[in-house]
Design a protein around this motif. Sequence first.
Motif, PDB file in Angstrom:
ATOM      1  N   PRO A   1       0.887  -1.245   0.224  1.00 35.47           N
ATOM      2  CA  PRO A   1      -0.209   0.153   0.073  1.00 35.47           C
ATOM      3  C   PRO A   1       0.824   1.632   0.022  1.00 35.47           C
ATOM      4  CG  PRO A   1      -0.680  -0.869   1.842  1.00 35.47           C
ATOM      5  CD  PRO A   1       0.532  -1.957   0.979  1.00 35.47           C
ATOM      6  N   SER A   2       2.304   1.029   0.486  1.00 36.19           N
ATOM      7  CA  SER A   2       3.135   2.490   0.909  1.00 36.19           C
ATOM      8  C   SER A   2       3.639   2.839  -0.697  1.00 36.19           C
ATOM      9  CB  SER A   2       3.620   2.602   1.880  1.00 36.19           C
ATOM     10  OG  SER A   2       5.377   1.353   1.076  1.00 36.19           O
ATOM     11  N   LEU A   3       3.400   2.067  -1.809  1.00 34.30           N
ATOM     12  CA  LEU A   3       4.390   2.795  -2.537  1.00 34.30           C
ATOM     13  C   LEU A   3       2.936   2.949  -3.706  1.00 34.30           C
ATOM     14  CD1 LEU A   3       5.718  -1.165  -4.408  1.00 34.30           C
ATOM     15  CD2 LEU A   3       6.915   1.206  -3.261  1.00 34.30           C
ATOM     16  N   ASP A   4       1.338   3.148  -3.336  1.00 36.00           N
ATOM     17  CA  ASP A   4       0.254   4.100  -4.458  1.00 36.00           C
ATOM     18  C   ASP A   4       0.883   5.145  -4.493  1.00 36.00           C
ATOM     19  OD1 ASP A   4      -0.257   1.259  -5.018  1.00 36.00           O
ATOM     20  OD2 ASP A   4      -1.712   1.408  -2.763  1.00 36.00           O
ATOM     21  N   LYS A   5       0.953   6.025  -3.196  1.00 38.09           N
ATOM     22  CA  LYS A   5       1.953   7.310  -3.702  1.00 38.09           C
ATOM     23  C   LYS A   5       2.536   7.600  -4.560  1.00 38.09           C
ATOM     24  CE  LYS A   5       4.044   8.625   0.232  1.00 38.09           C
ATOM     25  NZ  LYS A   5       4.353   8.032   1.715  1.00 38.09           N
ATOM     26  N   TYR A   6       3.639   6.532  -4.270  1.00 34.91           N
ATOM     27  CA  TYR A   6       4.732   6.970  -5.857  1.00 34.91           C
ATOM     28  C   TYR A   6       4.275   6.284  -7.081  1.00 34.91           C
ATOM     29  CZ  TYR A   6       7.266   7.178  -1.066  1.00 34.91           C
ATOM     30  OH  TYR A   6       7.609   7.988  -0.090  1.00 34.91           O
ATOM     31  N   ARG A   7       3.349   5.390  -7.150  1.00 29.30           N
ATOM     32  CA  ARG A   7       3.044   5.468  -8.220  1.00 29.30           C
ATOM     33  C   ARG A   7       3.144   6.043  -9.342  1.00 29.30           C
ATOM     34  NH1 ARG A   7       3.735  -1.015  -9.500  1.00 29.30           N
ATOM     35  NH2 ARG A   7       3.166  -1.548  -7.722  1.00 29.30           N
ATOM     36  N   ILE A   8       2.202   7.610  -8.584  1.00 27.44           N
ATOM     37  CA  ILE A   8       1.328   8.529  -9.242  1.00 27.44           C
ATOM     38  C   ILE A   8       2.440   9.791  -8.606  1.00 27.44           C
ATOM     39  CG2 ILE A   8      -1.115   7.634  -9.371  1.00 27.44           C
ATOM     40  CD1 ILE A   8      -1.363   9.802  -7.244  1.00 27.44           C
ATOM     41  N   ASP A   9       3.559  10.157  -8.509  1.00 32.03           N
ATOM     42  CA  ASP A   9       4.534  11.412  -8.084  1.00 32.03           C
ATOM     43  C   ASP A   9       5.199  11.180  -9.901  1.00 32.03           C
ATOM     44  OD1 ASP A   9       5.898  12.917  -7.616  1.00 32.03           O
ATOM     45  OD2 ASP A   9       7.067  11.269  -6.113  1.00 32.03           O
TER      46      ASP A   9
ATOM     47  N   PHE B   1       9.459   0.231 -10.041  1.00 32.93           N
ATOM     48  CA  PHE B   1       9.235  -0.473  -9.274  1.00 32.93           C
ATOM     49  C   PHE B   1       8.766  -2.051  -8.729  1.00 32.93           C
ATOM     50  CE2 PHE B   1       6.815   3.240  -9.665  1.00 32.93           C
ATOM     51  CZ  PHE B   1       6.587   4.164  -8.143  1.00 32.93           C
ATOM     52  N   LEU B   2       9.201  -2.668  -9.877  1.00 31.46           N
ATOM     53  CA  LEU B   2       9.056  -3.874  -9.877  1.00 31.46           C
ATOM     54  C   LEU B   2      10.858  -4.346  -9.113  1.00 31.46           C
ATOM     55  CD1 LEU B   2       7.606  -5.632 -10.347  1.00 31.46           C
ATOM     56  CD2 LEU B   2       8.985  -7.005 -12.769  1.00 31.46           C
ATOM     57  N   ASP B   3      11.593  -3.326  -9.788  1.00 31.35           N
ATOM     58  CA  ASP B   3      12.773  -3.167  -8.945  1.00 31.35           C
ATOM     59  C   ASP B   3      13.019  -3.494  -7.253  1.00 31.35           C
ATOM     60  OD1 ASP B   3      14.362  -3.769 -11.019  1.00 31.35           O
ATOM     61  OD2 ASP B   3      15.446  -1.889 -11.379  1.00 31.35           O
ATOM     62  N   TYR B   4      11.841  -2.456  -7.211  1.00 28.45           N
ATOM     63  CA  TYR B   4      11.955  -2.408  -5.531  1.00 28.45           C
ATOM     64  C   TYR B   4      11.130  -3.724  -4.948  1.00 28.45           C
ATOM     65  CZ  TYR B   4      10.483  -1.138  -0.891  1.00 28.45           C
ATOM     66  OH  TYR B   4       9.929  -0.795   0.170  1.00 28.45           O
ATOM     67  N   ILE B   5      10.478  -3.871  -5.640  1.00 27.73           N
ATOM     68  CA  ILE B   5       9.132  -5.062  -5.807  1.00 27.73           C
ATOM     69  C   ILE B   5      10.071  -6.598  -4.913  1.00 27.73           C
ATOM     70  CG2 ILE B   5       7.800  -7.401  -5.554  1.00 27.73           C
ATOM     71  CD1 ILE B   5       5.816  -4.984  -6.958  1.00 27.73           C
ATOM     72  N   SER B   6      11.414  -6.437  -6.217  1.00 27.69           N
ATOM     73  CA  SER B   6      11.844  -7.559  -5.984  1.00 27.69           C
ATOM     74  C   SER B   6      13.309  -7.688  -4.984  1.00 27.69           C
ATOM     75  CB  SER B   6      12.789  -8.051  -7.186  1.00 27.69           C
ATOM     76  OG  SER B   6      13.394  -6.491  -7.708  1.00 27.69           O
TER      77      SER B   6
END
Lengths: 425, 363
Positions: B294-302, B312-317
């Motif tokens: 959930p905390s990533l969501d705000k960055y996805r539109i930033d 974001f996939l890098d962060y996730i991996s």
Amino acid sequence: MASTIASEDARYRQSSQYELWSFSPSQLASMREKTNAAARARITERLLSMPNPSNTASAPTSSANTPDPDGVSTPTLPEFLTPAEELLLVTFYTAELLRAGDHADMSDEIKATAATFFKRFYITNSIMTYPPQEMLLVALFFGCKAEGAFPSISDFAKTFGRERPEEILAGEFLLCQGIRFALDVKHPFRALRGAIMELSTLPDVEPARLVAAEQRAREILRFSPLITDAYFHFTPSQIMLAALSLADRGLAERLIQDTFHYVAPQPSSGTDTPATSGVETPSGASASISLHKRTASPSSGSLEDKAAVIGSHVRDKVLGTIEACRDMLSKELPERREHWNNKTVYKAQIQPIRKKLNKCRDPDRWNLVELQRIRREQASRKGFDSDDEGEGRTKGGSLEDDAAVFGVPKKKKQLEDPFGPPLAG
Amino acid sequence: MSRPPGFSSGGGLPSLSSDDMCPVCKTIRYLNKDMEFLINPECYHSMCVNCVNRLFNDGPNQCPYAGCHKTLRRKGFRSAFFSDLSVEREVDIRRRVAAVFNQQEDDFETLRDYNDYLQMVEDLTFDLVWGSEAKRREAEATLMRWEAEHRAEIERNRKAGREADELHRRRLQAEREAARQRRLDALREAEEERRDRARSREAELDALAQAGTQQATDGTAQQRVQLKKRGQAANRAVDAAVAAAATAGDVGKLSIRGLKEKKKAPVAEGPYDPFGGMEFVPSRYRVREELNHPSLDKYRIDQQHITGGYSFLDYISRAMFEAFAGLAVFIEDEKEAGIGLSAGEVAGMSAGMAAVGDKMELD
């Protein structure tokens, strides 16, 4: 993948945290004992060699208690701290460090890195040798840098009421040596996010539960593993799972069960059915819901390899380890912050040890600024008459002084090990 | 060839030059300017040439020294190389031992073995030179036995040594010869260039004198030609050097002295892998699109994050990797068993300062 070791584990084993700074409990205890014994021996020798222990050199650093006037030439040795007392003191100062980090509004990673640096440093260096109050700030400052935040030293010093930045900078290299230049500390914070991500793909876990669990787990991770020795005995993912299990046992077990889902003897077992099998008990005992299709993994090796990586017998062992970690963390839950900051506790437990410490500390090394100055002089002198050691020795301070500063017996004047004194120095 | 029994008890060897007097006939150097002393390695008692001739020309005879009952022959006499006869004797013994124990380092499995061997030989030599009577006899026996048992091997080693010596000598000679040749060539070239330069200069001057009215362009053109010539000469020199290096290949291969020759070419290892063959395919989880926090969501539109190409996939991996890395690393077991750093290393690292100081001194 064809190896019997999970690639993640193989990668973790490459880290300096594993190679240099992971110990079994008995190893850690024996190292602490050795450090304590070495410090005792050195300070004893030093105190005996001083005919008149004029503590002028070391006086300015300690603001609170001045050392007792045992200025008589009788070599009455002070009572030294025991390893247990040292450990208690280090723990206390780690709590102080975390409090200082909060005070300066630092990120969790910085605080955790600094705390780890601090604890690592005092495994191989005795708290009687170097002043913990100074090293605490050094660790914080250096932790900032290690985590990619670069505060200005003067601001930093001001935040903690130090007038001269040198007081903090003096201990920096010392700290680096003490931590064996292992600047990368692996934390469980991001791992917790990963675990939450993984869990959030499960259809039967409510988001609210996840949020609550993550919050609580993060709260624990901020404090408990840093105060205890968890970082030395467990890997970040184990610590993370232990914290998660303290927050929400069901979730943690679920994650482990699903990860180590592979059952070797029956290859036809429905481990890969992603079907929702109705209500799941929070204990997660059943692994019927798999998180994802493992067999679809592109480089899946033979069955035995799989069993070794994600087999059920590994799971039991992992569960046991996490349980041990959980026990350790549960001794220092975040609520214990209060305990460590408590005035009465301080008076009852810490103050007596501190008083003792003031009497038995190393007179030569307590003042970091002075120590660094002497070492620099030494280094520049050594550089000046490069090879001619003997001459260099006799030119400046007496042999004995040098030996005392470097803590090396007199005859052993080789080039200093760039990695500093041995771990239990 | 045994040592005289009363050797060490005989009160040491007389020094040759201490007094210029023959201990046998008491002739002094004053009377015989070119008096020469000879010794016989049987007993190392020195005497002047006259005495030797007088006593031993008629065949074997007893050593004239009092108490020495060695039978000496004329043939055995020689002049000593060292004035100190004990040194002379030690050198002789060492030479003899070295001739028998002539193994090379390559003959041994490990350096340790070789060093042990050297130690053994040295002990034996010491016994022979300085040992007591019994020790000496024992060492002598050992030496004899070894020589008898390993005659073939010794002979082979000796031959190999000779060959190596010969090879080395030849190599040195070839090198020296090549160096001399190079020097000569360089000299010759320098000379030639000097002459060239003089000639071109003369031609230039001639041209100027003869055709002072001609256009300067002509002159520059000529100059260019000459420069070109010079450049060609230089090029030729470089080519020659390269060619020389190539032809010297057969000799030049050996031009670095003291380099150990490699037994065989290293096998090709394939392309370099900076990670040393580490696997990066996760084995416990799969990185997939639906993973999110959930905390990533705000960055996805930033804008600030997306514009830079933040993946974001890098962060996730990475987060996933950290969540599962080291899950089955059981530090207590592994560290006790000494995986990673061995237990010895851990112990060494945790050793006290004094202990490590000692170790450093040993190093």
